[in-house]
Design an enzyme around this catalytic site. Sequence first.
Site, PDB file in Angstrom:
ATOM      1  CE1 TYR A 143      -3.681   2.339   0.729  1.00 43.04           C
ATOM      2  CE2 TYR A 143      -1.974   3.691   2.053  1.00 43.04           C
ATOM      3  CZ  TYR A 143      -3.207   3.568   1.418  1.00 43.04           C
ATOM      4  OH  TYR A 143      -3.957   4.789   1.512  1.00 43.04           O
ATOM      5  CD  GLU A 231      -6.080   4.749  -1.200  1.00 38.82           C
ATOM      6  OE1 GLU A 231      -6.175   4.552  -0.068  1.00 38.82           O
ATOM      7  OE2 GLU A 231      -7.070   4.830  -1.872  1.00 38.82           O
TER       8      GLU A 231
END
Length: 421
Positions: A143, A231
């Site tokens: 992530y 993101e």
Amino acid sequence: MRGLVNKLVSRSLSVAGKWQNQQLRRLNIHEYQGAELMGKYGVNVPKGVAVSSLDEVKKAIEQVFPNESELVVKSQILAGGRGLGTFKSGLKGGVHIVNRDQVQDISGKMLGQVLVTKQTGSQGKVVSKVYLCEKLSLVNEMYFSIILDRKSAGPLIIACKKGGTSIEDLAEKFPDMIIKVPIDVFAGITDEDAAKVVDGLAPKAADRKDSIEQVKKLYELFRKTDCTMLEINPLAETSTNQLVAADAKLNFDDNAAFRQKEIFALRDPTQEDPREVAAAKVDLNYIGLDGEIGCMVNGAGLAMATMDIIKLHGGTPANFLDVGGNASEHQVVEAFKILTSDDKVKAILVNIFGGIMKCDVIASGIVNAAKEVSLKVPVVVRLEGTNVEQGKRILKESGMKLITADDLDDAAEKAVKALAN
């Protein structure tokens, strides 16, 4: 992604998570557009092409993926949770990995259909494009995000060696694996900053130097395009030992539209609330909510106080609508059109404190709106301030059946009562 604050220890981290569902005035672009933009900055992304018809699907298979045996077909809507979503037609999942001879069939079942996810609400969103991508052999998923952090007053990179699932889940299951690296907005990202991020990601096989360069390129993209959030989930390692942005979400600051014209040309108004689109065209600040009392107020603070008092009296606001301090009569008319276009609105509360905004302008706008729009719901009006007597006279002489109020508390109470009646 609404609800990240406490799970990531710092309130600043909520930008990467909780804000996705909030209707903020910022540009949100499709996945395929984000991939194209990242590619321009040298970020590794899967090979892919967006298509909007079956003819385009067929052409893409032949020309872009001549040697691929399998492809990933991704529905393109401005909402998360597509993979677990359901089409109103009954098809399960907005993301499918299929053999090349099945790509046209599955694309045809997605295009023009409404996809419902946990972030779209029950109304869902129409899929106008699908994104065809090469199927990558992933050996590791991580992530990565960059947000704007109030605490450090600058960009903040968040990374986790685990990825592929929501950041809320990661924060709950692996809180010690999440690292935060604040970036000096004046100095920019350094090799040391990028190395800290890579160490936090802990790639298994990707070249460390190349990985550091990828992190620096992502930061440059964030800075140069006026991102508010970048993101990547997952940031993946492939079997060829590359870091690849397998899926990404990018938001951009609306205040930078004047210098990011190419990016803001990517806006897809068909994916936005049509009421918000209409409001933006006439320079009104509008956010649609789920209540039954439409609100028209001047000033953001007064608008929020109005919504609070409606709730206090047992009602629910249908919107946030700030007409500003110098709204014209035309804007007031358009505001009423937007309010009455919402089928859920059963009553309207107009709360104006005239300072710069003049009460007689608001009153004239209400009267003219009533002529253009068939008002079928009760309207409660509270006027106070500049030219208030002229405003009240205009309303009285109009012959309209309005409910007048002396103060905000009285107005909210009468709006809730009108709703009940």
